[in-house]
Design an enzyme around this catalytic site. Structure first.
Site, PDB file in Angstrom:
ATOM      1  N   TYR A   1     -97.617  80.265  91.426  1.00 28.75           N
ATOM      2  CA  TYR A   1     -98.049  81.665  91.341  1.00 28.75           C
ATOM      3  C   TYR A   1     -98.765  82.087  92.632  1.00 28.75           C
ATOM      4  O   TYR A   1     -98.483  83.148  93.193  1.00 28.75           O
ATOM      5  CB  TYR A   1     -98.961  81.830  90.122  1.00 28.75           C
ATOM      6  CG  TYR A   1     -99.395  83.249  89.856  1.00 28.75           C
ATOM      7  CD1 TYR A   1     -98.508  84.161  89.286  1.00 28.75           C
ATOM      8  CD2 TYR A   1    -100.676  83.683  90.173  1.00 28.75           C
ATOM      9  CE1 TYR A   1     -98.896  85.469  89.040  1.00 28.75           C
ATOM     10  CE2 TYR A   1    -101.081  84.981  89.939  1.00 28.75           C
ATOM     11  CZ  TYR A   1    -100.187  85.869  89.360  1.00 28.75           C
ATOM     12  OH  TYR A   1    -100.573  87.170  89.125  1.00 28.75           O
TER      13      TYR A   1
ATOM     14  N   SER B   1    -102.380  89.454  94.160  1.00 28.90           N
ATOM     15  CA  SER B   1    -103.368  88.838  93.269  1.00 28.90           C
ATOM     16  C   SER B   1    -104.431  88.172  94.127  1.00 28.90           C
ATOM     17  O   SER B   1    -104.150  87.766  95.267  1.00 28.90           O
ATOM     18  CB  SER B   1    -102.688  87.776  92.397  1.00 28.90           C
ATOM     19  OG  SER B   1    -103.659  86.906  91.821  1.00 28.90           O
TER      20      SER B   1
END
Ligand SMILES: NC(=O)c1ccc[n+]([C@@H]2O[C@H](COP(=O)([O-])OP(=O)(O)OC[C@H]3O[C@@H](n4cnc5c(N)ncnc54)[C@H](O)[C@@H]3O)[C@@H](O)[C@H]2O)c1
Length: 254
Positions: free
Chosen positions: A151, A138
């Site tokens: 995350y 990501s």
């Protein structure tokens, strides 16, 4: 070009969003696709759609965080040529308001889940004479998105695992790369907007769309197209690389 004929591919989290788009495209290009999903139910729609389009697809109910289950699932699937580590979950919070159980949950799925699948898949890639691994990282790993401590931490680990595996298995003809998407419009995004911003869904959707300089979120099919390149023989010279797919997020956001 980009044929996956005679290839067996495993896609984790292939029942929804990006994983579903990758599974559908890989099947269209001739691969036999094996979806690993938490439950039979979560893979049902993807399996029905891919089968209706003439693709060859199987689903396996299995939690990527459970090593025993994962090893047994890879044993059942047999020799493979492609692994896509796509399953992942979201979390919103800074370090001081991230609870230990939330941190553990994110690490269990987004980091240990990737480790488990790499661990379970390598013997079956090796037995095929090599193959290719693609991990879903990501932009959070690149830039540290605000309010995404756990995350971002997990996706940083995914990028490091990509390098480690690319180096360790190069001599065995196994390539390993990752993709770092900015926001992609999937149930993952819709779910996190409705959970964290109830009543402000439309406003948040607009705001999140505009965080990409290109002015919108990516489509799952756009991630699948890059995944196809990276898992096909046409990308045979590419290994140990992360590919941002970000509408300008990393380099043009100023
Ligand atoms: N959507 C985005 O904006 C975006 C951006 C960057 C990276 N990503 C990454 O892309 C990947 C896919 O995201 P998405 O948006 O398609 O998500 P999604 O929620 O639409 O799909 C994820 C799938 O993974 C499955 N899954 C979750 N935990 C699992 C587990 N423990 N075992 C097996 N399966 C499990 C879910 O059932 C679901 O079907 C994730 O790793 C995510 O972090 C997404």
């Amino acid at each position: 070009m980009f044929s996956l004929q005679n290839k067996k591919a495993v896609v984790t989290g292939g029942g929804s969003g990006i994983g579903k788009a990758i599974s559908a495209l890989f099947a269209k290009q001739g691969a036999e696709v094996h979806i690993i999903e938490l439950t039979e139910e979560s893979a049902k729609d993807a399996v029905a759609e891919i089968t209706a389009a003439g693709g060859k697809v199987f689903s396996h109910a299995c939690n990527v965080a459970n090593q025993k289950e994962i090893i047994a699932t890879f044993e059942k699937i047999g020799n493979i040529q492609i692994l896509v580590n796509n399953a992942g979950i979201a979390h919103v919070g800074k370090v001081d308001n991230t609870a230990e159980e939330d941190f553990d949950r994110i690490m269990n799925v987004n980091v240990k889940g990737v480790y488990n699948c790499l661990h379970g898949a390598i013997p079956h890639l090796r037995a095929s004479g090599g193959g290719v691994i693609l991990n879903m990282a990501s932009i959070a790993a690149w830039v540290g998105i605000p309010d995404r401590f756990a995350y971002s931490t997990a996706k940083g680990a995914v990028m490091a695992m990509t390098l480690s595996v690319a180096k360790d298995y190069m001599a065995e003809n196994i390539r390993c790369n990752s993709i770092s998407p900015a926001r992609v419009h999937t149930p993952f995004v819709d779910g996190f907007i409705s959970k964290n911003y109830p009543g402000k869904e439309a406003e948040m959707f607009e705001k999140l769309s505009k965080t990409q300089p290109i002015g919108r979120m990516a489509k799952p099919d756009e991630v699948a197209a890059l995944a196809l390149f990276l898992c096909s023989e046409e990308s045979g010279f590419v290994t140990g690389c992360d590919y941002p797919l970000d509408g300008g997020f990393i380099k043009l956001n100023n």
